[in-house]
Scaffold this active site. Sequence first.
Site, PDB file in Angstrom:
ATOM      1  CG  ASP A   1       4.742   2.711   7.302  1.00 39.68           C
ATOM      2  OD1 ASP A   1       3.681   3.243   6.766  1.00 39.68           O
ATOM      3  OD2 ASP A   1       4.397   1.955   8.294  1.00 39.68           O
TER       4      ASP A   1
ATOM      5  CG  HIS B   1      -0.295   0.069   2.590  1.00 43.15           C
ATOM      6  ND1 HIS B   1       0.453  -0.862   2.861  1.00 43.15           N
ATOM      7  CD2 HIS B   1      -0.435   0.810   3.539  1.00 43.15           C
ATOM      8  CE1 HIS B   1       0.991  -0.546   4.232  1.00 43.15           C
ATOM      9  NE2 HIS B   1       0.254   0.569   4.669  1.00 43.15           N
TER      10      HIS B   1
HETATM   11 ZN   LIG Z   1       2.839   0.632   7.759  1.00 49.74          ZN
HETATM   12 ZN   LIG Z   2      -0.063   1.400   6.612  1.00 48.04          ZN
END
Ligand SMILES: [Zn+2]
Ligand SMILES: [Zn+2]
Length: 307
Positions: free
Chosen positions: A66, A62
């Site tokens: 991060d 996704h």
């Molecule tokens: Zn994450």
């Molecule tokens: Zn996430």
Amino acid sequence: VKFELTILGSAAATPAYGRFPSSQVLNIQDQWFMIDCGEGTQMRLTDFHIPRNRINFLFVSHLHGDHIFGLVGMLTSMSLVGRTQAFTIYAPEGLAEILEVTLRISQSHLTFPLHVHVIDTTEHKAIFENEILTVYTIPLKHSVPTCGFLFKEKPLLPNFIKEKISEYNIPVAQIPLIKFGADFVNEDGTIIPHSELTIPAPPPRSFAYCSDTMYFPEIVPHIEDVDILYHEATFTTEQLENAAFGMHSTATQAAQIALAAKVKMLVIGHISARYPDAEATLAEAQKTFKTTFSGLDGTTFSVPYRR
Ligand SMILES: [Zn+2]
Ligand SMILES: [Zn+2]
């Protein structure tokens, strides 16, 4: 023959206590695949002696930072050393735009072809296939479109028993046919069954990556019996409300998924910056699923063939 997972980053959201954000590499039969590319991934490749030029494929779960903020830096570094080999990315809608804008405005020019394939995160389906493996998407439940990935080796051919050549006078040209399932017919017409001439191949090995996601038992049928399940465990149960709020999982929930799917091994990670180490999440998960390990940066998990 290798099937090896190396964790490059095990932190949730922000780097903390020596843990980098999410990234992993999988080495299957000497082919390298990267999953997610959080900030600092290229430093981790160096730290853990991963041959970055051998990585040609990246699977992105996704578009939270991060999981992708290491990508532009890694790609431009590859260019600096004159990479010419194509790099192919499978990612949810939007990554191509992020890359296009960032590379254009920073006037970065890649020395190699970059292919970005958009994946549908709502479907369980094969998105990649080559001679040794197939990769499937696993729809997850998170605050943005997210999917996990199932890496599954293709079935191997059975092993031919060499001693049978002299025993039955088998011409060498017949051996490939026998491996593919044919029986052998002797000169006198006797049929030697395929099963007597071969040893069955070990079952194909598999790895499932499930991050980020809240507790989502709908994934269980897709990950049943995998050799390694990586499932995020951002929090312990004490932080159940925080987990639900961020659409993340607790260590217990990750272990419940592992138990329901009867996986061989659970690896947990994506640890919140509130934990100085992985002891609390690991101890909690092991109460529900004994064969749990912490997937901390630099840890490698190998899967031998099951006999
Ligand atoms: Zn994450
Ligand atoms: Zn996430």
